[in-house]
Design a protein around this motif. Sequence first.
Motif, PDB file in Angstrom:
ATOM      1  N   GLU A  35       0.858  -1.173   0.000  1.00 54.57           N
ATOM      2  CA  GLU A  35       0.000   0.000   0.000  1.00 54.57           C
ATOM      3  C   GLU A  35       0.904   1.236   0.000  1.00 54.57           C
ATOM      4  O   GLU A  35       2.080   1.160   0.360  1.00 54.57           O
ATOM      5  N   PHE A  36       0.336   2.360  -0.392  1.00 56.83           N
ATOM      6  CA  PHE A  36       1.065   3.624  -0.453  1.00 56.83           C
ATOM      7  C   PHE A  36       0.250   4.631   0.334  1.00 56.83           C
ATOM      8  O   PHE A  36      -0.798   5.092  -0.118  1.00 56.83           O
ATOM      9  N   ILE A  37       0.704   4.949   1.552  1.00 58.77           N
ATOM     10  CA  ILE A  37      -0.063   5.775   2.472  1.00 58.77           C
ATOM     11  C   ILE A  37       0.743   7.012   2.819  1.00 58.77           C
ATOM     12  O   ILE A  37       1.844   6.915   3.361  1.00 58.77           O
ATOM     13  N   ARG A  38       0.202   8.185   2.452  1.00 58.37           N
ATOM     14  CA  ARG A  38       0.868   9.460   2.694  1.00 58.37           C
ATOM     15  C   ARG A  38       2.302   9.474   2.155  1.00 58.37           C
ATOM     16  O   ARG A  38       3.225   9.937   2.799  1.00 58.37           O
ATOM     17  N   GLY A  39       2.448   8.917   0.964  1.00 57.95           N
ATOM     18  CA  GLY A  39       3.743   8.936   0.295  1.00 57.95           C
ATOM     19  C   GLY A  39       4.735   7.924   0.810  1.00 57.95           C
ATOM     20  O   GLY A  39       5.908   7.957   0.450  1.00 57.95           O
ATOM     21  N   THR A  79      -6.908   6.798  -2.516  1.00 59.87           N
ATOM     22  CA  THR A  79      -7.415   7.561  -1.379  1.00 59.87           C
ATOM     23  C   THR A  79      -6.626   8.846  -1.202  1.00 59.87           C
ATOM     24  O   THR A  79      -5.761   9.172  -2.018  1.00 59.87           O
ATOM     25  N   GLU A  80      -6.919   9.515  -0.124  1.00 60.07           N
ATOM     26  CA  GLU A  80      -6.348  10.792   0.251  1.00 60.07           C
ATOM     27  C   GLU A  80      -6.940  11.881  -0.646  1.00 60.07           C
ATOM     28  O   GLU A  80      -7.577  11.593  -1.652  1.00 60.07           O
ATOM     29  N   ALA A  81      -6.768  13.116  -0.266  1.00 60.97           N
ATOM     30  CA  ALA A  81      -7.398  14.234  -0.979  1.00 60.97           C
ATOM     31  C   ALA A  81      -6.947  14.316  -2.429  1.00 60.97           C
ATOM     32  O   ALA A  81      -7.731  14.629  -3.325  1.00 60.97           O
ATOM     33  N   ASP A  82      -5.682  13.999  -2.688  1.00 51.31           N
ATOM     34  CA  ASP A  82      -5.150  14.082  -4.048  1.00 51.31           C
ATOM     35  C   ASP A  82      -5.245  12.761  -4.814  1.00 51.31           C
ATOM     36  O   ASP A  82      -4.762  12.649  -5.926  1.00 51.31           O
ATOM     37  N   ARG A  83      -5.837  11.750  -4.190  1.00 48.97           N
ATOM     38  CA  ARG A  83      -6.001  10.400  -4.759  1.00 48.97           C
ATOM     39  C   ARG A  83      -4.650   9.722  -5.033  1.00 48.97           C
ATOM     40  O   ARG A  83      -4.552   8.822  -5.844  1.00 48.97           O
ATOM     41  N   MET A  84      -3.612  10.163  -4.314  1.00 48.09           N
ATOM     42  CA  MET A  84      -2.296   9.563  -4.497  1.00 48.09           C
ATOM     43  C   MET A  84      -2.061   8.375  -3.565  1.00 48.09           C
ATOM     44  O   MET A  84      -1.080   7.666  -3.698  1.00 48.09           O
ATOM     45  N   GLY A  85      -2.943   8.162  -2.585  1.00 48.49           N
ATOM     46  CA  GLY A  85      -2.838   6.989  -1.728  1.00 48.49           C
ATOM     47  C   GLY A  85      -3.318   5.755  -2.470  1.00 48.49           C
ATOM     48  O   GLY A  85      -4.182   5.831  -3.349  1.00 48.49           O
ATOM     49  N   ARG A  86      -2.755   4.614  -2.140  1.00 51.59           N
ATOM     50  CA  ARG A  86      -3.174   3.335  -2.721  1.00 51.59           C
ATOM     51  C   ARG A  86      -3.310   2.339  -1.575  1.00 51.59           C
ATOM     52  O   ARG A  86      -2.324   2.007  -0.908  1.00 51.59           O
ATOM     53  N   VAL A  87      -4.548   1.893  -1.321  1.00 54.41           N
ATOM     54  CA  VAL A  87      -4.797   0.982  -0.212  1.00 54.41           C
ATOM     55  C   VAL A  87      -5.705  -0.161  -0.651  1.00 54.41           C
ATOM     56  O   VAL A  87      -6.432  -0.050  -1.637  1.00 54.41           O
ATOM     57  N   TRP A 126      -1.084   0.059  13.020  1.00 56.14           N
ATOM     58  CA  TRP A 126      -0.866   1.495  13.194  1.00 56.14           C
ATOM     59  C   TRP A 126      -1.476   2.252  12.014  1.00 56.14           C
ATOM     60  O   TRP A 126      -2.137   3.277  12.196  1.00 56.14           O
ATOM     61  N   HIS A 127      -1.286   1.740  10.809  1.00 62.54           N
ATOM     62  CA  HIS A 127      -1.877   2.389   9.632  1.00 62.54           C
ATOM     63  C   HIS A 127      -3.406   2.334   9.695  1.00 62.54           C
ATOM     64  O   HIS A 127      -4.084   3.315   9.394  1.00 62.54           O
ATOM     65  N   VAL A 128      -3.940   1.181  10.076  1.00 64.20           N
ATOM     66  CA  VAL A 128      -5.394   0.975  10.117  1.00 64.20           C
ATOM     67  C   VAL A 128      -6.048   1.905  11.133  1.00 64.20           C
ATOM     68  O   VAL A 128      -7.116   2.448  10.888  1.00 64.20           O
ATOM     69  N   ARG A 129      -5.389   2.095  12.274  1.00 67.28           N
ATOM     70  CA  ARG A 129      -5.961   2.947  13.327  1.00 67.28           C
ATOM     71  C   ARG A 129      -5.617   4.426  13.143  1.00 67.28           C
ATOM     72  O   ARG A 129      -6.421   5.291  13.470  1.00 67.28           O
ATOM     73  N   GLY A 130      -4.410   4.713  12.661  1.00 59.85           N
ATOM     74  CA  GLY A 130      -3.942   6.082  12.661  1.00 59.85           C
ATOM     75  C   GLY A 130      -3.904   6.800  11.335  1.00 59.85           C
ATOM     76  O   GLY A 130      -4.167   7.993  11.273  1.00 59.85           O
ATOM     77  N   GLN A 131      -3.566   6.107  10.255  1.00 59.45           N
ATOM     78  CA  GLN A 131      -3.384   6.766   8.969  1.00 59.45           C
ATOM     79  C   GLN A 131      -4.591   6.631   8.040  1.00 59.45           C
ATOM     80  O   GLN A 131      -4.967   7.591   7.373  1.00 59.45           O
ATOM     81  N   LYS A 132      -5.161   5.453   7.998  1.00 63.49           N
ATOM     82  CA  LYS A 132      -6.234   5.219   7.031  1.00 63.49           C
ATOM     83  C   LYS A 132      -7.510   6.015   7.292  1.00 63.49           C
ATOM     84  O   LYS A 132      -8.153   6.448   6.334  1.00 63.49           O
ATOM     85  N   PRO A 133      -7.916   6.241   8.545  1.00 58.14           N
ATOM     86  CA  PRO A 133      -9.135   7.048   8.713  1.00 58.14           C
ATOM     87  C   PRO A 133      -9.049   8.403   8.007  1.00 58.14           C
ATOM     88  O   PRO A 133     -10.004   8.807   7.332  1.00 58.14           O
ATOM     89  N   ASP A 134      -7.911   9.072   8.132  1.00 60.63           N
ATOM     90  CA  ASP A 134      -7.777  10.377   7.480  1.00 60.63           C
ATOM     91  C   ASP A 134      -7.771  10.235   5.958  1.00 60.63           C
ATOM     92  O   ASP A 134      -8.348  11.069   5.248  1.00 60.63           O
ATOM     93  N   GLY A 135      -7.123   9.207   5.443  1.00 54.18           N
ATOM     94  CA  GLY A 135      -7.101   8.990   3.998  1.00 54.18           C
ATOM     95  C   GLY A 135      -8.484   8.699   3.440  1.00 54.18           C
ATOM     96  O   GLY A 135      -8.861   9.210   2.380  1.00 54.18           O
ATOM     97  N   TYR A 136      -9.260   7.894   4.162  1.00 51.66           N
ATOM     98  CA  TYR A 136     -10.626   7.589   3.731  1.00 51.66           C
ATOM     99  C   TYR A 136     -11.517   8.828   3.825  1.00 51.66           C
ATOM    100  O   TYR A 136     -12.329   9.087   2.941  1.00 51.66           O
ATOM    101  N   ASP A 162     -13.179  18.047   5.646  1.00 51.73           N
ATOM    102  CA  ASP A 162     -11.833  18.624   5.713  1.00 51.73           C
ATOM    103  C   ASP A 162     -10.763  17.583   6.050  1.00 51.73           C
ATOM    104  O   ASP A 162      -9.858  17.833   6.848  1.00 51.73           O
ATOM    105  N   GLY A 163     -10.880  16.397   5.444  1.00 49.83           N
ATOM    106  CA  GLY A 163      -9.848  15.370   5.610  1.00 49.83           C
ATOM    107  C   GLY A 163      -9.889  14.605   6.913  1.00 49.83           C
ATOM    108  O   GLY A 163      -8.957  13.878   7.238  1.00 49.83           O
ATOM    109  N   ARG A 164     -10.976  14.725   7.656  1.00 53.82           N
ATOM    110  CA  ARG A 164     -11.117  14.001   8.920  1.00 53.82           C
ATOM    111  C   ARG A 164     -12.579  13.575   9.079  1.00 53.82           C
ATOM    112  O   ARG A 164     -13.486  14.215   8.560  1.00 53.82           O
TER     113      ARG A 164
END
Length: 197
Positions: A35-39, A79-87, A126-136, A162-164
């Motif tokens: 996956e590609f999360i926040r670069g 995912t993410e605002a710019d659609r650059m995330g890949r999950v 950590w990604h599932v709890r901390g990073q992915k909610p914001d990306g979704y 607003d990303g959250r």
Amino acid sequence: MSVQDVPVRVERRPQMSIEEFEELERHAPETVWLEFIRGRLAVKRGPDGNRSEIIAWLQRLWAERERAPWLYAYRGLRTEADRMGRVRPDGVLAPERHFAGHGAWSDPAGVFMTVEVTSGDPDTDWHVRGQKPDGYAAAGIPVYLLIDRDDRSVVVFNQPEDGRYRHEEKLPFGASVKLPDPVNITLDTEPLKQFSD
């Protein structure tokens, strides 16, 4: 305000371009999910038996409903605002045949909900709890359902803005969990107790 009081915002450069990530992901062994999360490159642990059973249980719930959307397992999303995330969420709830004709990574437009189930791997979780909610949330996905086997809880995130997610509700396994619109179903989570290991 002194210079020391001014918050410093550190911009993290992506580890690679999205094209480089997709090329790497295409050549990864089937047993490795990238996956590609926040670069950043992330490795997602494949499902163990209990995690697979939880997804199958959710799929059966939707299959039993008339005119219900489908719960797709491990569908690649941008995912993410710019659609650059890949999950690859453990589950993606979308209308029937929603992903027909799509490639490996789909735009999240029209997706009702994503589902993640913790794996017992600290990095993945950590990604599932901390990073992915914001990306979704940044991608505008209305509902995110987190099934946390370590904590024996279900967390429902909704109202992306607003990303959250503006609303989050955490309930223990065994509780009745209301999934808000556009999902609009109440889950009896008692069966999750048997799959918490």
